[in-house]
Design an enzyme around this catalytic site. Structure first.
Site, short mmCIF file in Angstrom:
data_model
loop_
_atom_site.label_atom_id
_atom_site.label_comp_id
_atom_site.label_asym_id
_atom_site.label_seq_id
_atom_site.Cartn_x
_atom_site.Cartn_y
_atom_site.Cartn_z
N ASP A 1 0.68 -1.19 0.15
CA ASP A 1 0.06 -0.10 0.20
C ASP A 1 0.98 1.25 0.12
OD1 ASP A 1 -2.73 1.44 0.33
OD2 ASP A 1 -1.72 2.10 2.12
N GLU B 1 1.04 -0.81 -5.26
CA GLU B 1 0.06 0.24 -5.48
C GLU B 1 1.03 1.53 -6.00
OE1 GLU B 1 -3.28 3.39 -3.81
OE2 GLU B 1 -1.66 2.94 -2.37
C1 NOJ Z 1 -4.28 3.24 -0.62
C2 NOJ Z 1 -5.57 2.32 -0.32
O1 NOJ Z 1 -5.90 1.54 -1.42
C3 NOJ Z 1 -6.59 3.28 0.05
O2 NOJ Z 1 -7.92 2.61 0.08
C4 NOJ Z 1 -6.34 3.74 1.51
O3 NOJ Z 1 -7.25 4.81 1.97
C5 NOJ Z 1 -4.72 4.71 1.26
N1 NOJ Z 1 -3.97 3.94 0.47
C6 NOJ Z 1 -4.32 4.75 2.60
O4 NOJ Z 1 -3.91 3.58 3.11
#
Ligand code: NOJ
Ligand code: CA
Length: 568
Positions: free
Chosen positions: A230, A290
Site C-alpha cells: 500500500d 500500489e
Molecule cells: C491506498 C488504499 O488503497 C486506500 O484505500 C487507502 O485509503 C490508502 N492507501 C491509505 O492507506
C-alpha cells in the site's frame, strides 16, 4: 455449437489448471515465466464479499465459502485488502497489529483455514501490506507518542512546528487538510499523509524496516504468497522537510494544489523494495505495488533494473483513461508493454469508481463491460480483477452526506462522495441483501441486485459473468494469450483497438469496437506471418456467432468483441 465450444474449453482449461497449481513456487515455464505471470488475480474487499456470521460485515469464513465460485471463475490468486486488527478509521488501512486478524473478520485459525482451502483449489492468498503508516492505536505509535524519549519515538516522524499552531511545513494530506497533527502531550507534530489516525512510519529508521520485514516473513510462513504494498509512493520524505512548491488552483478538498516533490517517490524507497524483494524471492512470493505513476518512466523505476524490485507494479495510469478512446488505450498499452517489465492491468479497485460506470454510456453498459474485459484479459501481462466486476456491478454512491461511511466522502461532499459506492456488498443472488448477509449490510446494495447477481448470471449464457468465464478459460488454454507478444494493428483507427498476440507459429487476433456505431476493419497479416486470410472465431459478442470471418472484412457491431485464431 456455442455450448460445445464452452465445454471443450473448459476441459482443456482445467487440465492446464491442475498442472499449473502443483508447480513449485519458483518454477518457471518454458518461456522463463513464473506463476504470477500467468495467474489471474482477484481483489477481495473482505468487508463486502460474504458475511458468514450475519453481522452485516463480510469475513474470512465468508471468503472461504466462496472459493469454489472463484475457482470456477478462473481465479488463481486473491489479493485481500487489509483484515488486520484496526480501529477501522480507513476500513483497515489503519493497522493496529500487523500479525493478527481483526475479530470483525475472524481469527488466525480462520485465516489458516482459508489458506489451506485456497491451496486445495490452486488459489493463492496475497495480503495487503500497509507500509507507509500504521494506526495511531498501534503499540509502536502509542509508545512513540508517550514521550520525546520513548523507545519508538523515532519510528514515526515528529517535528516542532514553525511557530505556535503552525505545522512544520506546507505539506498537504492526500485526504485533505495539513499532513501534520499536533500532539499536546509532547508538544510536537507528527506527519501523516493520510488521516490523523494513520501516522507515517519513519523508514529511515532501520528498526522500522526490520520490524516490517519480520511481518512479511511471518505471513510468508503462514502460507501467504505475496503482498500488495500500500502507498509505496509515499514511504519516504525529505528529512529537511522543505515546503513543497505550490501550484495554481485548489484540490477537490479546497487545499492549494502542490507538487509533492519532497514527500513522494523519493529514491530511497527503491533500496527498501530491493531488500524486500530478496525476502519475497526466498519464499516464491510476489510483490505488487500500489504505484500511482505519472508516466511509464516512473513506472519503470518500480520494476528496478532487471526486475530487482516489484514484480508487479500496477499500471494505474490505465485506470485514468476514463472514456472509451481507442488511441488512448493503444498508447497506454504500448507504453506498458514496452516498459521492459511484465505489465499489470487493472480497470477497477476499491478506491476508484467501478469500470461499469466509468466506461458505460448508460445505454450499452453491459456490452461495454464485456468490451473492457475483452481488452484487459487478452493483453500480455497479469490482470487484477476487482470483485463484482465480473457480474457488471455498478457504483452505488451515497445519496446523503449523513449516509457516507468513508471519511474522504465526508470531507469532499458533494464533489467527492468518497469510495463507499465501489465497495458495496457482492451480489450473490436475488434474496434479501443480495445473499451477502441476512443482517443489514454495512453498505447498501443497489436495487439492480435483483437481476444483477451471480446466480442469475450463471443461468444466462449471454451474461457478463459467462463472458468473463469464457475469456478466462481461453486465456488459460491458449498459449498465444498466455505467452504471445503484443502486436498492435489498425493503429490509425479512431474507434477500433486491435492487436495480435503472436506466439511461435500461432496467433490470436483481438478486435474491439470502442464505438456505438458499426465498424469494418480489414487486416492483412501476411507481414506478421499469417497469410491465411481467414480468422477462426474463439470468442465473440457478435450476435451472428460466425465460425470464421474473412480478414479482409471484419464487421463489428457497436462495442463488439471479436477474438479469433489466425493461420499461416
Ligand atoms: C491506498 C488504499 O488503497 C486506500 O484505500 C487507502 O485509503 C490508502 N492507501 C491509505 O492507506
Ligand atoms: Ca461477518
Amino acid at each position: 455449437m456455442f455450448r460445445k465450444f464452452r465445454l471443450s474449453c473448459l476441459l482443456i482449461g482445467l487440465s492446464f489448471f491442475s498442472l499449473h497449481s502443483v508447480a513449485a513456487p519458483s518454477a518457471k515455464d518454458a518461456e522463463g515465466h513464473e506463476w504470477w505471470q500467468h495467474a489471474v488475480f482477484y481483489e477481495v474487499y473482505p468487508r463486502s464479499f460474504a458475511d458468514s456470521n450475519n453481522d452485516g460485515i463480510g469475513d474470512l469464513k465468508g471468503i472461504t465459502s466462496k472459493l469454489d465460485y472463484l475457482k470456477d471463475l478462473g481465479v488463481d490468486a486473491i489479493w485481500l485488502t487489509p483484515c488486520y486488527p484496526s480501529p477501522q478509521v480507513d476500513f483497515g488501512y489503519d493497522v493496529s497489529d500487523y500479525v493478527n486478524i481483526d475479530p470483525l473478520y475472524g481469527t488466525l485459525a480462520d485465516f489458516d483455514g482459508m489458506v489451506s482451502a485456497g491451496k486445495k483449489r490452486g488459489i493463492r492468498i496475497i495480503m495487503d501490506l500497509v507500509v507507509n503508516h500504521s494506526s495511531d492505536q498501534h503499540q509502536w505509535f502509542l509508545d512513540s507518542k508517550s514521550s520525546r524519549t520513548s523507545a519508538h519515538r523515532d519510528w514515526y516522524i515528529w517535528r516542532d512546528g514553525k511557530g505556535p499552531g503552525q505545522p512544520p511545513n506546507n505539506w498537504i494530506s492526500i485526504f485533505g487538510g495539513p499532513a501534520w497533527t499536533f500532539d499536546a502531550q509532547t508538544g510536537q507534530w507528527y506527519y501523516r499523509i493520510f488521516y490523523s489516525g494513520q501516522p507515517d512510519l519513519n523508514w529511515r529508521n532501520p528498526r522500522v524496516e526490520k520490524a516490517m520485514f519480520d511481518v512479511a516473513r511471518w505471513w510468508f510462513k503462514r502460507g501467504v504468497r505475496g503482498f500488495r504494498l500500500d502507498a509505496v509512493d509515499t514511504m519516504f520524505e525529505d528529512p529537511k522537510l522543505p515546503d513543497n512548491p505550490v501550484l495554481p488552483g485548489t484540490s477537490k478538498y479546497g487545499d492549494p494544489n502542490m507538487d509533492n516533490k519532497y514527500n513522494t517517490k523519493l529514491p530511497e524507497l527503491h533500496g527498501v523494495l530491493q531488500r524486500l524483494r530478496k525476502a519475497a524471492d526466498q519464499n516464491g512470493a510476489v510483490l505488487i505495488g500500489e504505484t500511482w505513476t505519472k508516466n511509464i518512466d516512473e513506472l519503470k523505476l518500480y520494476y528496478g533494473g532487471g526486475s530487482r524490485e516489484l514484480q508487479m507494479p500496477m499500471d494505474l495510469m490505465f485506470t485514468t483513461v476514463n472514456k472509451l478512446s481507442a488511441p488512448e488505450f493503444r498508447r497506454q498499452i504500448a507504453a506498458a508493454d514496452g516498459s521492459g517489465g511484465w505489465p499489470v492491468y487493472v480497470i477497477s479497485n476499491h478506491d476508484i469508481m467501478r469500470s461499469y460506470n466509468r466506461y458505460g454510456d448508460g445505454e450499452h453498459n453491459d456490452q461495454i463491460a464485456k468490451l473492457m474485459a475483452g481488452m484487459y484479459l487478452t493483453l500480455r501481462g497479469t490482470p487484477i480483477m476487482y470483485y463484482g466486476e465480473e457480474i457488471g456491478m455498478e457504483n452505488n454512491d451515497p445519496k446523503r452526506k449523513e449516509d457516507v461511511k468513508d471519511p474522504v466522502g465526508r470531507v469532499g461532499w458533494p464533489v467527492d462522495k468518497g469510495r463507499d459506492g465501489e465497495r458495496t456488498p457482492m451480489q450473490w443472488n436475488d434474496s434479501a441483501n443480495a445473499g451477502f448477509s441476512t443482517a443489514d449490510p454495512w453498505l447498501p446494495v443497489p436495487p439492480s441486485f435483483k437481476t444483477r447477481n451471480v446466480e442469475a448470471e450463471l443461468k444466462d449464457p449471454d451474461s457478463i459473468l459467462q463472458f468473463y468465464k469464457h475469456l478466462l478459460i481461453l486465456r488459460r488454454q491458449d498459449p498465444s494469450l498466455r505467452e504471445g507478444e503484443y502486436i498492435p494493428l489498425s493503429e490509425d483507427r479512431p474507434d477500433v483497438v486491435s492487436y495480435l498476440r503472436r506466439y511461435k507459429n500461432q496467433a490470436v487476433l483481438v478486435v474491439l469496437n470502442m464505438s456505438g456505431t458499426e465498424q469494418k476493419v480489414s487486416f492483412d497479416l501476411a507481414k506478421q506471418g499469417f497469410s491465411g486470410g481467414k480468422a477462426t472465431t474463439l470468442l465473440t459478442t457478435l450476435s451472428t456467432h460466425p465460425k470464421e470471418v474473412p480478414l479482409a472484412a471484419v464487421s463489428l457491431e457497436p462495442f463488439a468483441v471479436y477474438i479469433a485464431k489466425v493461420t499461416k
